[in-house]
Design a protein around this motif. Structure first.
Motif, PDB file in Angstrom:
ATOM      1  N   LEU A 162     -32.442   4.352   4.483  1.00 45.17           N
ATOM      2  CA  LEU A 162     -33.308   3.477   5.259  1.00 45.17           C
ATOM      3  C   LEU A 162     -33.597   2.195   4.472  1.00 45.17           C
ATOM      4  O   LEU A 162     -34.153   2.247   3.377  1.00 45.17           O
ATOM      5  CB  LEU A 162     -34.617   4.203   5.576  1.00 45.17           C
ATOM      6  CG  LEU A 162     -35.479   3.623   6.707  1.00 45.17           C
ATOM      7  CD1 LEU A 162     -34.761   3.782   8.035  1.00 45.17           C
ATOM      8  CD2 LEU A 162     -36.829   4.335   6.753  1.00 45.17           C
ATOM      9  N   PRO A 163     -33.232   1.024   5.010  1.00 41.28           N
ATOM     10  CA  PRO A 163     -33.510  -0.222   4.296  1.00 41.28           C
ATOM     11  C   PRO A 163     -34.999  -0.437   4.089  1.00 41.28           C
ATOM     12  O   PRO A 163     -35.818  -0.038   4.926  1.00 41.28           O
ATOM     13  CB  PRO A 163     -32.926  -1.300   5.226  1.00 41.28           C
ATOM     14  CG  PRO A 163     -31.948  -0.584   6.096  1.00 41.28           C
ATOM     15  CD  PRO A 163     -32.512   0.797   6.270  1.00 41.28           C
ATOM     16  N   SER A 164     -35.344  -1.058   2.981  1.00 39.71           N
ATOM     17  CA  SER A 164     -36.748  -1.347   2.685  1.00 39.71           C
ATOM     18  C   SER A 164     -37.335  -2.237   3.769  1.00 39.71           C
ATOM     19  O   SER A 164     -36.725  -3.211   4.186  1.00 39.71           O
ATOM     20  CB  SER A 164     -36.861  -2.035   1.329  1.00 39.71           C
ATOM     21  OG  SER A 164     -38.196  -2.389   1.057  1.00 39.71           O
ATOM     22  N   GLY A 165     -38.526  -1.895   4.228  1.00 45.24           N
ATOM     23  CA  GLY A 165     -39.194  -2.687   5.247  1.00 45.24           C
ATOM     24  C   GLY A 165     -38.895  -2.271   6.666  1.00 45.24           C
ATOM     25  O   GLY A 165     -39.478  -2.800   7.612  1.00 45.24           O
ATOM     26  N   THR A 166     -37.992  -1.309   6.840  1.00 46.39           N
ATOM     27  CA  THR A 166     -37.653  -0.849   8.183  1.00 46.39           C
ATOM     28  C   THR A 166     -38.758   0.035   8.746  1.00 46.39           C
ATOM     29  O   THR A 166     -39.269   0.921   8.063  1.00 46.39           O
ATOM     30  CB  THR A 166     -36.325  -0.072   8.181  1.00 46.39           C
ATOM     31  OG1 THR A 166     -35.271  -0.946   7.793  1.00 46.39           O
ATOM     32  CG2 THR A 166     -36.017   0.511   9.549  1.00 46.39           C
ATOM     33  N   MET A 167     -39.126  -0.215  10.004  1.00 50.67           N
ATOM     34  CA  MET A 167     -40.090   0.613  10.717  1.00 50.67           C
ATOM     35  C   MET A 167     -39.517   0.938  12.088  1.00 50.67           C
ATOM     36  O   MET A 167     -38.918   0.079  12.736  1.00 50.67           O
ATOM     37  CB  MET A 167     -41.440  -0.093  10.850  1.00 50.67           C
ATOM     38  CG  MET A 167     -42.130  -0.382   9.523  1.00 50.67           C
ATOM     39  SD  MET A 167     -43.744  -1.206   9.734  1.00 50.67           S
ATOM     40  CE  MET A 167     -44.689   0.134  10.481  1.00 50.67           C
ATOM     41  N   THR A 185     -36.810 -12.559   6.146  1.00 53.07           N
ATOM     42  CA  THR A 185     -36.656 -12.631   7.588  1.00 53.07           C
ATOM     43  C   THR A 185     -37.019 -11.292   8.192  1.00 53.07           C
ATOM     44  O   THR A 185     -36.537 -10.253   7.729  1.00 53.07           O
ATOM     45  CB  THR A 185     -35.206 -12.990   7.975  1.00 53.07           C
ATOM     46  OG1 THR A 185     -34.863 -14.236   7.394  1.00 53.07           O
ATOM     47  CG2 THR A 185     -35.053 -13.070   9.485  1.00 53.07           C
ATOM     48  N   GLU A 186     -37.858 -11.316   9.214  1.00 51.21           N
ATOM     49  CA  GLU A 186     -38.241 -10.095   9.904  1.00 51.21           C
ATOM     50  C   GLU A 186     -37.629 -10.097  11.292  1.00 51.21           C
ATOM     51  O   GLU A 186     -37.694 -11.080  12.024  1.00 51.21           O
ATOM     52  CB  GLU A 186     -39.760  -9.993  10.012  1.00 51.21           C
ATOM     53  CG  GLU A 186     -40.236  -8.761  10.789  1.00 51.21           C
ATOM     54  CD  GLU A 186     -41.746  -8.652  10.844  1.00 51.21           C
ATOM     55  OE1 GLU A 186     -42.283  -8.327  11.917  1.00 51.21           O
ATOM     56  OE2 GLU A 186     -42.381  -8.913   9.795  1.00 51.21           O
ATOM     57  N   THR A 208     -36.958  -4.648  11.051  1.00 53.05           N
ATOM     58  CA  THR A 208     -36.255  -4.693   9.773  1.00 53.05           C
ATOM     59  C   THR A 208     -36.627  -5.985   9.059  1.00 53.05           C
ATOM     60  O   THR A 208     -36.668  -7.048   9.672  1.00 53.05           O
ATOM     61  CB  THR A 208     -34.733  -4.632   9.971  1.00 53.05           C
ATOM     62  OG1 THR A 208     -34.403  -3.475  10.736  1.00 53.05           O
ATOM     63  CG2 THR A 208     -34.021  -4.557   8.628  1.00 53.05           C
ATOM     64  N   VAL A 209     -36.895  -5.893   7.773  1.00 56.30           N
ATOM     65  CA  VAL A 209     -37.223  -7.058   6.947  1.00 56.30           C
ATOM     66  C   VAL A 209     -36.091  -7.266   5.947  1.00 56.30           C
ATOM     67  O   VAL A 209     -35.704  -6.333   5.237  1.00 56.30           O
ATOM     68  CB  VAL A 209     -38.568  -6.874   6.219  1.00 56.30           C
ATOM     69  CG1 VAL A 209     -38.856  -8.081   5.326  1.00 56.30           C
ATOM     70  CG2 VAL A 209     -39.693  -6.674   7.231  1.00 56.30           C
ATOM     71  N   SER A 234     -24.053 -13.404  10.399  1.00 53.44           N
ATOM     72  CA  SER A 234     -23.576 -12.658   9.233  1.00 53.44           C
ATOM     73  C   SER A 234     -24.073 -13.249   7.913  1.00 53.44           C
ATOM     74  O   SER A 234     -23.855 -12.660   6.847  1.00 53.44           O
ATOM     75  CB  SER A 234     -22.044 -12.638   9.224  1.00 53.44           C
ATOM     76  OG  SER A 234     -21.522 -13.942   9.029  1.00 53.44           O
ATOM     77  N   LEU A 235     -24.745 -14.395   7.968  1.00 57.50           N
ATOM     78  CA  LEU A 235     -25.219 -15.033   6.737  1.00 57.50           C
ATOM     79  C   LEU A 235     -26.484 -14.346   6.228  1.00 57.50           C
ATOM     80  O   LEU A 235     -27.216 -13.729   7.002  1.00 57.50           O
ATOM     81  CB  LEU A 235     -25.483 -16.519   6.994  1.00 57.50           C
ATOM     82  CG  LEU A 235     -24.249 -17.344   7.378  1.00 57.50           C
ATOM     83  CD1 LEU A 235     -24.639 -18.781   7.682  1.00 57.50           C
ATOM     84  CD2 LEU A 235     -23.217 -17.310   6.261  1.00 57.50           C
ATOM     85  N   PRO A 236     -26.777 -14.448   4.937  1.00 55.20           N
ATOM     86  CA  PRO A 236     -27.949 -13.760   4.368  1.00 55.20           C
ATOM     87  C   PRO A 236     -29.252 -14.351   4.886  1.00 55.20           C
ATOM     88  O   PRO A 236     -29.298 -15.483   5.376  1.00 55.20           O
ATOM     89  CB  PRO A 236     -27.785 -13.986   2.857  1.00 55.20           C
ATOM     90  CG  PRO A 236     -26.937 -15.205   2.734  1.00 55.20           C
ATOM     91  CD  PRO A 236     -25.998 -15.163   3.898  1.00 55.20           C
TER      92      PRO A 236
END
Length: 309
Positions: free
Chosen positions: A231-236, A162-163, A306-307, A81-83
Motif C-alpha cells: 500500500l503506497p504511503s498516504g493511500t486511503m 499531489t493528492e 493517493t498522495v 506519467s510524469l512525477p
C-alpha cells in the motif's frame, strides 16, 4: 535566420533551416475548415527528454476569438506519467513552410526563460499564428501545407506533493463467505482467507475471546486490509461494508454495517462487541451448527485517495 517582426509577445522570423524535431504535412487543408475540425493533434514526438504534440486549430481557437486565424500550440503529451509536482520550462518555435521560396516562417515566444508547462497548464502557443488570407496566398501549395516544431527544455523540476481522490460511481458490493469450525479457532485472533475487492486484498478478523479483558465475553469481528506491504504511503480507501454471522437455522442473521476510511495507519475497522458468546451459542440459533460457523463480508469500494511526492 532573419527577424521580420515582433508583435503580441511573439517573435516572427524567417529560416532556411527545417524544423529539427517534428514535421506535420497536411493535405487538402481547406477540407479541415469546411468540415469544421476545431482541433487537430499530431502524433507524439520526443524532444528534450519529453513527449510533445503539435496542436492546430484550422478555424482558429474559438475560446480566444481567433476565428480569422489558424491557431497553433505545443502541448505536453502523456503528462499523467510524469512525477508529482513536475514543471518543465521550454522554449519552442512553430514553423510554417513557404513552399514557393523554400524557407519557413517561425513564431516563437519572446519569453527568454521559456514557458512553464505543468500539471494545470500543459499547452502553450499562439492564438493568432497566421491569418487565413496570408495562409492561402503564400503558404498553401495545391491546398497542402507543412507545419513544424522545435522544442528546447531549459529547466525542469519536480516538487511538492499531489493528492488524487478518485470516487466510484455506482460501486458494486462483492461478497466473501468464510466457513470454519468455531471450536478449532485461535482463542485470541483468527483470520479468514484473503479476498480481493477494488484492487486491494482484505480479510476478516475474529477475536473469539474479545479484543481485551473488558470484552472477553464477546466475539469481535473486523474487516482489515491485507496488502499493507504494497500500500503506497498516504493511500486511503473508503469502503462500505457489512459483516454478517449467518443463522443457519432461522436466517435471523446477526449483522453490522459501516462506512470507513482504511489506511496503513488504520488498517481495520469493526466491532469489539459484535455478539455475546451467550447469544452466539444459544441452542435455538444457528450461528454454530455442529461447530460450523459461516461469516459473510459484503464490501463496496466508494473511493480512494493517493498522495504522491
Amino acid at each position: 535566420m532573419a527577424i521580420e517582426e515582433s508583435c503580441s509577445g511573439a517573435l516572427r522570423s524567417t529560416s532556411v533551416a527545417p524544423p529539427a524535431h517534428y514535421i506535420l504535412k497536411i493535405q487538402q487543408f481547406s477540407l479541415l475548415t469546411k468540415q469544421h475540425v476545431e482541433r487537430y493533434e499530431s502524433n507524439e514526438f520526443e524532444a528534450g527528454g519529453y513527449k510533445w504534440k503539435l496542436v492546430i486549430h484550422p478555424n482558429g481557437n474559438r475560446s480566444k476569438n481567433a476565428g480569422e486565424f489558424v491557431s497553433a500550440y505545443l502541448a505536453m503529451a502523456d503528462s499523467a506519467s510524469l512525477p508529482p509536482g513536475w514543471e518543465v520550462y521550454a522554449t519552442f518555435r512553430i514553423f510554417l513552410l513557404d513552399q514557393n521560396n523554400d524557407n519557413c516562417i517561425t513564431i516563437e515566444d519572446e519569453m527568454s526563460e521559456g514557458r512553464r508547462f505543468h500539471q494545470l497548464r500543459t499547452e502553450w502557443g499562439f492564438d493568432k499564428f497566421i491569418c487565413h488570407k496570408e495562409l492561402s496566398e503564400s503558404y498553401l501549395h495545391g491546398d497542402n501545407c507543412v507545419f513544424g516544431a522545435e522544442v528546447f527544455v531549459s529547466k525542469e523540476a519536480s516538487k511538492g506533493k499531489t493528492e488524487s481522490l478518485s470516487m466510484v460511481k455506482d460501486a458494486v458490493p462483492l461478497k466473501f463467505t468464510w466457513i470454519f469450525d468455531i471450536l478449532k479457532v485461535d482463542l485470541f485472533l483468527e483470520s479468514s482467507k484473503i479476498f480481493n475487492v477494488g484492487g486491494h486484498k482484505w480479510k476478516i478478523l475474529l477475536h473469539y475471546m474479545g479484543v481485551d479483558d473488558a470484552n472477553h465475553d464477546f466475539i469481535s469481528l473486523k474487516l482489515a486490509l491485507a496488502d499493507l506491504d504494497d500500500l503506497p504511503s498516504g493511500t486511503m480507501i473508503l469502503a462500505e461494508f457489512t459483516l454478517r454471522i449467518q443463522d443457519q437455522l432461522n436466517a435471523r442473521h446477526e449483522e453490522r454495517k459501516a462506512s470507513r476510511w482504511f489506511s496503513a495507519s488504520k488498517p481495520d475497522w469493526g466491532w469489539n462487541r459484535f455478539i455475546s458468546q451467550g447469544t452466539f451459542f444459544q441452542a435455538n440459533r444457528g450461528f454454530s451448527l455442529k461447530g460450523i460457523t459461516s461469516i459473510e463480508a459484503e464490501v463496496a469500494i466508494h473511493g480512494e485517495k493517493t498522495v504522491f511526492g
